[in-house]
Design a protein around this motif. Structure first.
Motif, short mmCIF file in Angstrom:
data_model
loop_
_atom_site.label_atom_id
_atom_site.label_comp_id
_atom_site.label_asym_id
_atom_site.label_seq_id
_atom_site.Cartn_x
_atom_site.Cartn_y
_atom_site.Cartn_z
N ARG A 158 0.83 -1.19 0.00
CA ARG A 158 0.00 0.00 0.00
C ARG A 158 0.88 1.26 0.00
O ARG A 158 1.81 1.39 0.81
CB ARG A 158 -0.92 0.00 1.23
CG ARG A 158 -1.86 -1.19 1.26
CD ARG A 158 -2.44 -1.40 2.65
NE ARG A 158 -3.35 -0.32 3.01
CZ ARG A 158 -4.61 -0.23 2.58
NH1 ARG A 158 -5.10 -1.16 1.78
NH2 ARG A 158 -5.38 0.75 2.97
N PRO A 391 -4.93 8.31 -7.92
CA PRO A 391 -5.48 7.09 -7.33
C PRO A 391 -4.42 6.05 -6.98
O PRO A 391 -4.74 5.04 -6.36
CB PRO A 391 -6.43 6.57 -8.42
CG PRO A 391 -5.89 7.15 -9.69
CD PRO A 391 -5.32 8.48 -9.34
N SER A 392 -3.16 6.27 -7.38
CA SER A 392 -2.12 5.31 -7.01
C SER A 392 -1.79 5.38 -5.53
O SER A 392 -1.16 4.46 -4.99
CB SER A 392 -0.85 5.58 -7.83
OG SER A 392 -0.33 6.87 -7.54
N ASP A 394 -2.86 4.77 -2.02
CA ASP A 394 -3.90 3.96 -1.38
C ASP A 394 -4.45 4.60 -0.11
O ASP A 394 -5.63 4.49 0.20
CB ASP A 394 -3.34 2.57 -1.04
CG ASP A 394 -2.89 1.82 -2.28
OD1 ASP A 394 -3.77 1.34 -3.02
OD2 ASP A 394 -1.67 1.74 -2.50
N ARG A 409 -12.17 8.39 -0.44
CA ARG A 409 -12.00 9.54 -1.31
C ARG A 409 -13.02 9.52 -2.45
O ARG A 409 -13.33 8.46 -3.00
CB ARG A 409 -10.59 9.56 -1.90
CG ARG A 409 -9.50 9.81 -0.89
CD ARG A 409 -8.12 9.58 -1.47
NE ARG A 409 -7.90 10.39 -2.68
CZ ARG A 409 -6.88 10.25 -3.49
NH1 ARG A 409 -5.98 9.29 -3.26
NH2 ARG A 409 -6.76 11.02 -4.55
N ALA A 412 -11.07 9.00 -6.01
CA ALA A 412 -10.25 7.80 -6.13
C ALA A 412 -10.99 6.67 -5.43
O ALA A 412 -10.72 6.36 -4.26
CB ALA A 412 -8.87 8.02 -5.51
N ARG A 415 -10.06 4.22 -2.33
CA ARG A 415 -8.87 4.72 -1.64
C ARG A 415 -9.29 5.48 -0.37
O ARG A 415 -10.31 6.18 -0.36
CB ARG A 415 -8.05 5.64 -2.54
CG ARG A 415 -7.60 5.00 -3.85
CD ARG A 415 -6.73 3.77 -3.58
NE ARG A 415 -6.10 3.28 -4.79
CZ ARG A 415 -6.51 2.26 -5.51
NH1 ARG A 415 -7.62 1.61 -5.13
NH2 ARG A 415 -5.86 1.87 -6.58
#
Length: 518
Positions: A158, A391-392, A394, A409, A412, A415
């Motif tokens: 993560r 969005p990468s 976590d 979120r 995202a 996430r």
């Protein structure tokens, strides 16, 4: 350009963005605290905080990070290394710094500090040197993330980003990192004039610090944002001159930030924002709270007349003030408008509210401006950061605001977003309770008594809002209107959640805060 590296036992101190190629440091667990406010009137949990830090250092995880996401200190603007050193040596704070230094010396541990809006002096070169000496020792595992980029790490698979979030949520009080770099460069080159230049964006914070001595309630309200302006005006309606000056500086920086963000050409970038008048500042920041009806005219004289009405309604004589400012100019403007002109400006229709009502309305707006107290409240830092963070990431964590949050979120999906809340005393008025005239009177008496003890009167507990803090105990975590709960975020390989630290340092998970859900 320097940034985080995979593993190291040395001090990392960067004001530049992390390199894109650098892999974030990997941990088995990561914990985040914020809003410690060491040295401020809010902080009273030194032994408990030190116990929690030692508890984290002794956990079984081979690699563990502790991140302080802003507001480590709470000192007046202009504080230098000698001021920070003096605070660190006090009986209330010395156990905390001893525990932090011990944590930083422990193999497999990383201590990271993210710069906050209200402790930006930590990033000046002399104070960084003091901090390095105090925390790093000979083999310190410390990172000073003082460039505005936050702290990036991995926990298992993560990806985690810890930011302060205050600069994104409120550009008017944002840290000027270019000024910090220029000032530190000047200090290195021996240019004393530039190196001692006051940091920008601190006018409102300076005013809050100055008036908190007379109104301790102000010390319990978190970051110095525009949401505090009506509270300041409600407590001192006859002395709005310094407040308007601070708001003017803030408003100009807001305008400059908006121009930079939306500029499409160099001509717009170079355009200077027009200076707002006192009346326009009143309308934008104060009038909705302190008056029932808006002033129709933007004329400064009309605003002066209305401000005098507020003073009269609060039992004060505006002509008694000798200092310059909105109401100090009353005598000069009293004859400038005839009754007919005042009617045309809407003065006869403006209804100033009394002190108890003004304060209740100001505090209600302050609560609502930051999304209330519920765990899934509309956090301004989330709204600002969610647009900027991809969005990468976590798990996104922001330390600004002092209110615990645990939610997903919007931009995202799947996430998580967290705010660890604070470790210092905080005021938690319940908006619904403040609609009762009797409750407003009780609050007003406590707020104007000149002591924190008055706000901790057990009779005020019925006015407190405990949303977002399940299990809080009256008398232990809640005293009157003041909450003492100490919360933090924990990130683990398969989930993250909020914890509450008990006085002995033990961590107690807060119900319904685990994300993703089990």
């Amino acid at each position: 350009m320097r940034g985080p590296v995979a593993t190291t036992d040395r001090m990392i101190d960067h004001l530049d963005p992390p390199t894109l190629a650098a892999e974030p440091e990997a941990f088995d667990e990561l914990f985040v605290v914020a809003g410690l406010h060491l040295g401020g009137r809010r902080f009273d949990a030194g032994e408990a905080l030190a116990a929690m830090i030692r508890e984290l250092g002794a956990r079984a995880a081979p690699r563990l990070a502790l991140v302080i996401a802003g507001e480590l200190f709470d000192l007046p603007p202009g504080a230098g290394p000698e001021d920070f050193a003096s605070v660190a040596a006090t009986p209330a704070c010395a156990p905390v710094f001893a525990a932090l230094a011990e944590f930083a010396r422990t193999p497999g541990r990383r201590l990271a500090l993210v710069l906050g809006s209200d402790d930006r002096e930590l990033a000046t070169a002399p104070t960084r040197r003091w901090l390095s000496k105090t925390l790093a020792a000979d083999a310190g595992r410390v990172e000073l993330a003082f460039g505005g980029w936050g702290y990036a790490a991995r926990v298992g698979e993560r990806r985690v980003l810890v930011a302060h979030g205050g600069d994104e949520a409120e550009p008017g009080t944002a840290v000027d990192f270019e000024q910090l770099r220029a000032r530190n460069l000047a200090e290195a080159r021996g240019s004393s004039a530039l190196a001692s230049e006051p940091l920008a964006g601190l006018e409102l914070r300076a005013l809050v610090h100055a008036r908190a001595a007379r109104h301790p309630l102000l010390a319990l309200l978190g970051p110095a944002t525009p949401a505090l302006a009506p509270v300041l005006a409600a407590l001192d309606p006859e002395d709005t001159g310094p407040l308007l000056a601070a708001l003017r500086a803030l408003d100009l920086r807001r305008s400059a930030s908006a121009a930079r963000a939306h500029a499409s050409g160099s001509r717009l970038l170079g355009a200077a924002a027009s200076e707002p008048s006192d009346a326009s500042l009143h309308e934008r920041y104060l009038a909705p709270t302190l008056r029932d009806d808006p002033i129709v005219s933007n004329d400064d004289a009309a605003a002066l007349l209305w401000s005098a009405k507020v003073a009269i309604a609060s039992g004060r004589d505006p002509r008694a003030r000798a200092r310059a400012g909105m109401l100090g100019a009353w005598d000069r403007s009293a004859g400038a408008s005839s009754p007919r002109q005042r009617r045309s400006h809407g003065q006869n229709q403006a209804r100033p509210v009394d002190g108890p009502q003004a304060l209740a309305r100001a505090l209600s707006r302050w609560v609502e401006a930051a999304g209330g107290f519920e765990l899934d409240g509309d956090d301004p830092s989330l709204a600002a950061l969610d647009r900027l963070v991809g969005p990468s990431v976590d798990v996104l964590i922001a330390g600004h605001g002092g209110r615990p949050r645990a939610c997903l979120r919007a931009r995202a999906p799947g996430r998580a977003y967290f705010n660890p809340g604070g470790w210092s005393r905080a005021l938690r008025p319940r908006v619904e309770a403040l609609r009762d005239p009797a409750a407003r009177e009780r609050l007003w008496r406590a707020a104007t008594a000149g002591s924190l003890a008055a706000l901790e009167d057990p009779d005020l507990a019925t006015l407190a809002d405990l949303g977002g803090l399940p299990g809080v105990c009256e008398g232990e975590d809640l005293r009157g209107l003041v909450v003492h709960a100490a919360t933090l975020v924990g990130v683990h390989p398969d989930h993250a959640l909020l914890y509450r630290a008990r006085p002995g340092g033990e961590l107690e998970p807060l119900p319904d805060t685990r994300l993703p859900r089990a």
